[in-house]
Scaffold this active site. Structure first.
Site, PDB file in Angstrom:
ATOM      1  N   CYS A   1       0.864  -0.919   0.011  1.00  0.00           N
ATOM      2  CA  CYS A   1      -0.092  -0.108  -0.068  1.00  0.00           C
ATOM      3  C   CYS A   1       1.011   1.298   0.199  1.00  0.00           C
ATOM      4  CB  CYS A   1      -1.061   0.140   1.299  1.00  0.00           C
ATOM      5  SG  CYS A   1      -1.808   1.507   1.482  1.00  0.00           S
TER       6      CYS A   1
ATOM      7  N   CYS B   1       0.234   3.241   3.498  1.00  0.00           N
ATOM      8  CA  CYS B   1       0.908   2.762   4.887  1.00  0.00           C
ATOM      9  C   CYS B   1       1.832   1.448   4.934  1.00  0.00           C
ATOM     10  CB  CYS B   1      -0.474   2.220   5.685  1.00  0.00           C
ATOM     11  SG  CYS B   1      -1.162   0.577   5.182  1.00  0.00           S
TER      12      CYS B   1
ATOM     13  N   CYS C   1      -7.262  -1.305   1.160  1.00  0.00           N
ATOM     14  CA  CYS C   1      -6.121  -1.718   2.033  1.00  0.00           C
ATOM     15  C   CYS C   1      -6.913  -1.891   3.342  1.00  0.00           C
ATOM     16  CB  CYS C   1      -5.088  -0.755   2.322  1.00  0.00           C
ATOM     17  SG  CYS C   1      -3.833  -1.359   3.445  1.00  0.00           S
TER      18      CYS C   1
ATOM     19  N   CYS D   1      -8.193  -4.683 -10.288  1.00  0.00           N
ATOM     20  CA  CYS D   1      -7.887  -3.811 -11.115  1.00  0.00           C
ATOM     21  C   CYS D   1      -7.457  -2.359 -10.123  1.00  0.00           C
ATOM     22  CB  CYS D   1      -9.170  -3.136 -12.053  1.00  0.00           C
ATOM     23  SG  CYS D   1      -8.577  -1.834 -13.201  1.00  0.00           S
TER      24      CYS D   1
END
Length: 136
Positions: free
Chosen positions: A53, A56, A99, A124
């Site tokens: 991510c 984070c 996330c 996607c």
């Protein structure tokens, strides 16, 4: 300090997110935007490693699950266990993926499109939402 009391720093206020993300990352990760198709850094990238991510740093996808779907965005057939949340869009036409650690918008997942992958799913994902870490 995180606004939710989470000491990991993965939950932040908009002000805190704006301080650590670029304007484009904020637009996509926090405001659920979308980058233009075919423009993302990872659309045609196939290095060996892990995609994390961009907000984070949580690991989301192994490079071995990435495939060329021709959609204009990075496509993966599955995320790492527990790393990604799914939420149907209000119109019921798509399923948003975020996330699981920080809630950052990744993109959408589509099922049953006929891709020859183990899951018949296509995550996607906006390139701006992820950051690649090469295998060591």
């Amino acid at each position: 300090m995180a606004s939710s009391g989470d000491s990991s720093g993965k939950q932040r206020s908009d002000e805190e997110w704006r301080a650590v993300l670029s304007p484009e990352q904020f637009r996509i990760l926090r405001l659920k935007g979308t980058e233009l198709p075919g423009t993302g850094e990872y659309n045609k990238f196939y290095g060996d490693g892990v995609y994390n991510c961009a907000g984070c740093g949580t690991p989301l996808y192994k490079s071995t699950t990435k495939f060329d779907s021709g959609c204009g965005w990075p496509a993966f057939f599955e995320g790492l266990p527990g790393a990604i949340n799914r939420t149907p869009d209000p119109d019921g036409r798509r399923v948003e993926i975020t996330c699981a650690a920080c809630g950052g918008h990744l993109g959408h997942v589509f099922k049953g499109e006929g891709f020859k992958t183990p899951t018949d799913e296509r995550h996607c994902v906006n390139s701006v939402s992820i950051k690649f870490t090469p295998a060591s």
